[in-house]
Scaffold this active site. Structure first.
Site, PDB file in Angstrom:
ATOM      1  N   SER A 272       0.919  -1.211   0.081  1.00  0.00           N
ATOM      2  CA  SER A 272       0.037   0.055   0.039  1.00  0.00           C
ATOM      3  C   SER A 272       1.019   1.283   0.035  1.00  0.00           C
ATOM      4  O   SER A 272       0.349   2.370  -0.510  1.00  0.00           O
ATOM      5  CB  SER A 272      -0.876   0.097   1.161  1.00  0.00           C
ATOM      6  OG  SER A 272      -1.474  -1.130   1.449  1.00  0.00           O
TER       7      SER A 272
ATOM      8  N   HIS B  26      -1.752  -2.892  -7.126  1.00  0.00           N
ATOM      9  CA  HIS B  26      -2.343  -2.550  -5.687  1.00  0.00           C
ATOM     10  C   HIS B  26      -3.943  -2.839  -5.752  1.00  0.00           C
ATOM     11  O   HIS B  26      -4.583  -1.964  -6.409  1.00  0.00           O
ATOM     12  CB  HIS B  26      -2.094  -1.132  -5.290  1.00  0.00           C
ATOM     13  CG  HIS B  26      -2.573  -0.745  -3.962  1.00  0.00           C
ATOM     14  ND1 HIS B  26      -3.174   0.615  -3.698  1.00  0.00           N
ATOM     15  CD2 HIS B  26      -2.767  -1.228  -2.801  1.00  0.00           C
ATOM     16  CE1 HIS B  26      -3.305   0.717  -2.591  1.00  0.00           C
ATOM     17  NE2 HIS B  26      -3.069  -0.415  -1.971  1.00  0.00           N
TER      18      HIS B  26
ATOM     19  N   GLU C 256      -4.624  -0.209  -8.919  1.00  0.00           N
ATOM     20  CA  GLU C 256      -3.348   0.837  -9.361  1.00  0.00           C
ATOM     21  C   GLU C 256      -2.196  -0.210  -9.821  1.00  0.00           C
ATOM     22  O   GLU C 256      -1.868  -0.858  -9.169  1.00  0.00           O
ATOM     23  CB  GLU C 256      -3.073   1.455  -8.147  1.00  0.00           C
ATOM     24  CG  GLU C 256      -4.019   2.773  -7.595  1.00  0.00           C
ATOM     25  CD  GLU C 256      -3.837   3.399  -6.492  1.00  0.00           C
ATOM     26  OE1 GLU C 256      -4.209   4.361  -6.226  1.00  0.00           O
ATOM     27  OE2 GLU C 256      -2.829   2.922  -5.451  1.00  0.00           O
TER      28      GLU C 256
ATOM     29  N   ASN D 291      -4.127   6.918  -2.028  1.00  0.00           N
ATOM     30  CA  ASN D 291      -3.826   6.976  -0.540  1.00  0.00           C
ATOM     31  C   ASN D 291      -3.059   8.600  -0.695  1.00  0.00           C
ATOM     32  O   ASN D 291      -3.275   9.172   0.561  1.00  0.00           O
ATOM     33  CB  ASN D 291      -2.762   5.775  -0.132  1.00  0.00           C
ATOM     34  CG  ASN D 291      -3.704   4.716   0.605  1.00  0.00           C
ATOM     35  OD1 ASN D 291      -4.521   5.138   1.258  1.00  0.00           O
ATOM     36  ND2 ASN D 291      -2.979   3.471   0.342  1.00  0.00           N
TER      37      ASN D 291
HETATM   38  N1  LIG Z   1      -5.806  -4.665   4.363  1.00  0.00           N
HETATM   39  C1  LIG Z   1      -6.280  -3.676   3.336  1.00  0.00           C
HETATM   40  O1  LIG Z   1      -7.061  -3.074   3.262  1.00  0.00           O
HETATM   41  C2  LIG Z   1      -4.964  -3.679   2.142  1.00  0.00           C
HETATM   42  C3  LIG Z   1      -5.560  -3.045   1.076  1.00  0.00           C
HETATM   43  C4  LIG Z   1      -4.477  -2.823   0.017  1.00  0.00           C
HETATM   44  C5  LIG Z   1      -3.185  -3.387   0.168  1.00  0.00           C
HETATM   45  N2  LIG Z   1      -2.839  -3.962   1.202  1.00  0.00           N
HETATM   46  C6  LIG Z   1      -1.476  -4.584   1.438  1.00  0.00           C
HETATM   47  O2  LIG Z   1      -1.622  -6.067   1.317  1.00  0.00           O
HETATM   48  C7  LIG Z   1      -0.589  -6.568   2.104  1.00  0.00           C
HETATM   49  C8  LIG Z   1      -1.329  -7.556   3.070  1.00  0.00           C
HETATM   50  O3  LIG Z   1      -2.119  -7.019   3.853  1.00  0.00           O
HETATM   51  P1  LIG Z   1      -3.233  -7.870   4.541  1.00  0.00           P
HETATM   52  O4  LIG Z   1      -4.208  -6.681   5.242  1.00  0.00           O
HETATM   53  O5  LIG Z   1      -3.840  -8.850   3.747  1.00  0.00           O
HETATM   54  O6  LIG Z   1      -2.353  -8.512   6.006  1.00  0.00           O
HETATM   55  P2  LIG Z   1      -2.678  -9.501   6.837  1.00  0.00           P
HETATM   56  O7  LIG Z   1      -1.989  -9.307   8.075  1.00  0.00           O
HETATM   57  O8  LIG Z   1      -4.298  -9.767   6.968  1.00  0.00           O
HETATM   58  O9  LIG Z   1      -2.091 -10.806   5.942  1.00  0.00           O
HETATM   59  C9  LIG Z   1      -0.765 -10.927   5.943  1.00  0.00           C
HETATM   60  C10 LIG Z   1      -0.241 -12.496   5.690  1.00  0.00           C
HETATM   61  O10 LIG Z   1       1.110 -12.730   5.487  1.00  0.00           O
HETATM   62  C11 LIG Z   1       1.209 -13.862   6.118  1.00  0.00           C
HETATM   63  N3  LIG Z   1       2.867 -13.690   6.426  1.00  0.00           N
HETATM   64  C12 LIG Z   1       3.603 -13.625   7.373  1.00  0.00           C
HETATM   65  N4  LIG Z   1       4.732 -13.625   6.895  1.00  0.00           N
HETATM   66  C13 LIG Z   1       4.872 -13.917   5.725  1.00  0.00           C
HETATM   67  C14 LIG Z   1       6.073 -14.193   4.751  1.00  0.00           C
HETATM   68  N5  LIG Z   1       7.205 -14.256   5.356  1.00  0.00           N
HETATM   69  N6  LIG Z   1       5.682 -14.601   3.620  1.00  0.00           N
HETATM   70  C15 LIG Z   1       4.433 -14.774   3.072  1.00  0.00           C
HETATM   71  N7  LIG Z   1       3.340 -14.718   4.248  1.00  0.00           N
HETATM   72  C16 LIG Z   1       3.798 -14.020   5.358  1.00  0.00           C
HETATM   73  C17 LIG Z   1       0.800 -13.802   7.216  1.00  0.00           C
HETATM   74  O11 LIG Z   1       0.491 -15.107   8.148  1.00  0.00           O
HETATM   75  C18 LIG Z   1      -0.641 -13.231   7.122  1.00  0.00           C
HETATM   76  O12 LIG Z   1      -1.809 -14.275   6.926  1.00  0.00           O
HETATM   77  C19 LIG Z   1       0.235  -5.426   2.792  1.00  0.00           C
HETATM   78  O13 LIG Z   1       1.241  -5.043   1.882  1.00  0.00           O
HETATM   79  C20 LIG Z   1      -0.759  -4.196   2.990  1.00  0.00           C
HETATM   80  O14 LIG Z   1      -0.215  -3.059   2.912  1.00  0.00           O
HETATM   81  C21 LIG Z   1      -3.833  -4.129   2.601  1.00  0.00           C
END
Ligand SMILES: NC(=O)c1ccc[n+]([C@@H]2O[C@H](COP(=O)([O-])OP(=O)(O)OC[C@H]3O[C@@H](n4cnc5c(N)ncnc54)[C@H](O)[C@@H]3O)[C@@H](O)[C@H]2O)c1
Length: 358
Positions: free
Chosen positions: A117, A138, A150, A189
């Site tokens: 993000s 994204h 994006e 963002n």
């Molecule tokens: N949540 C949102 O609204 C949102 C929106 C757009 C982008 N993002 C981006 O997406 C990404 C994930 O966010 P999220 O909200 O799904 O997080 P989350 O915490 O829900 O999920 C992350 C997952 O990654 C796993 N993980 C931990 N270490 C790891 C590794 N070394 N290799 C692979 N997986 C691993 C964890 O076990 C977990 O299941 C981030 O970069 C975040 O900035 C999030």
């Protein structure tokens, strides 16, 4: 031609991205190092797909096909053979750099994409062999219902790879892609930041959260005002993005992380998920402004509530103009991105053009 997709991380975004790809007929392998997360994934997806059937978005057959198209895999190296890797691991630069170094070696022919993000895509990909195959995609939350993606050009992304991912997003996943450079916050963002930061500067004892939120809904016809939106996003998540942008853009005064929000985060008033933020929540519904948050507002900084919408709208317009002037994204893509991500009736530059009209 992209047929086999590998997803890294099976959390909120990874599970949603895997579901989206499977719904559109791609074969998807999902890796997560947390055995419990990986083990729970099939059940979670089954439930999500059943809900889509109930809503009439998928047929039972389509849901079953999507379910069978997804395989959880225990090792990162099990993703070998994928045409495209979509990474959705935690937002941690060192972790993502390490992951892509391994992925680059394990998947020498794959296009590699991060769903970050706020981090620099070029930095995330800095240790990948053949960085021209790397970029950012994204997705927005939840990926299955949010149409916007994006597509972020990193320093070395090749035009062919960019085009392949554009087509994959548009035709393969039926999303609306926008083209953006690798700058902090990308489009949404970044352009939306003043909505949150400036709103907190406008709030005062007589012009509190609900007055500003109502002015935005009534005058801007937007679905949510800034305070109810921050409560929904989570004050901590929202503040951490403000901080990344503040630092990443050279500490511009207009993005100074608000002391009010920092105090609320420090006190655990994180918004809906904590039951308390700018508002209080009972049984998932807003139960009025939070007196503890109101008590932090300055006594003197009051203005007519209606005046807050034009100030916020103009701050969004100014940020959108900067993004276009810098060459980060085109005006059409800025408008599209803000409308689709925020469900706003107009994009900032459409508001600007409408104001200019006699
Ligand atoms: N949540 C949102 O609204 C949102 C929106 C757009 C982008 N993002 C981006 O997406 C990404 C994930 O966010 P999220 O909200 O799904 O997080 P989350 O915490 O829900 O999920 C992350 C997952 O990654 C796993 N993980 C931990 N270490 C790891 C590794 N070394 N290799 C692979 N997986 C691993 C964890 O076990 C977990 O299941 C981030 O970069 C975040 O900035 C999030």
């Amino acid at each position: 031609m992209i047929q086999r997709v590998g997803v890294v991380g099976a959390g909120t975004m990874g599970a949603g991205i895997a579901q989206l790809c499977a719904q559109f007929g791609f074969s998807v392998k999902v890796h997560d190092p947390a055995a419990a997360v990986l083990g729970a994934l099939p059940g979670r997806l089954k439930k999500a797909l059943a809900a889509a059937v109930l809503k009439g978005k998928l047929t039972t057959q389509q849901a079953e096909r999507a379910c069978h198209a997804i395989s959880p895999v225990p090792r990162l190296e099990d993703l070998t053979g994928a045409d495209l890797i979509l990474e959705a691991a935690p937002e941690d630069l060192a972790l993502k750099i390490g992951l892509f170094e391994r992925l680059g070696a394990a998947c020498p022919d794959a296009i590699l994409a991060t769903n970050t993000s706020s981090l620099s895509v070029s930095k995330i990909m800095s240790r990948v062999a053949l960085p021209e195959r790397c970029l950012g995609i994204h997705f927005f939350n939840p990926p299955v219902s949010m149409k916007l993606v994006e597509i972020i050009r990193a320093e070395k992304t090749s035009p062919d790879v960019f085009r392949a991912i554009w087509d994959f997003s548009l035709t393969g996943l039926r999303r609306t892609p926008v083209d953006v450079k690798d700058v902090p916050g990308f489009i949404v963002n970044r352009v939306m930041r003043p909505y949150y930061v400036t709103a907190q500067r406008l709030a005062g004892a007589r012009t509190a959260f609900s007055a500003i939120d109502a002015a935005c809904r009534d005058l801007g016809r937007v679905p949510m005002g800034p305070f109810e939106l921050m409560d929904l996003i989570g004050l901590d998540t929202n503040l951490s993005i403000t901080k990344v942008l503040f630092e990443g853009l050279g500490r511009p005064e207009r993005f100074t992380p608000p002391a009010l929000q920092q105090t609320l985060v420090d006190r655990g008033l994180l918004g809906r998920k904590a039951g308390r933020g700018f508002y209080l929540y009972k049984d998932g519904r807003s139960a009025g402004e939070n007196p503890d948050a109101l008590a932090l507002l300055p006594a003197g900084a009051s203005r007519a509530p209606g005046a807050s919408w034009p100030v916020l709208r103009d701050a969004l317009i100014a940020e959108a103009e900067l993004v276009v002037a810098e060459g980060t994204a085109g005006a059409g893509d800025v408008n599209t991105a803000v409308k689709l991500a925020m469900n706003f009736p107009k994009g900032p530059l459409e508001w600007r053009d409408a104001i200019k009209l006699p």
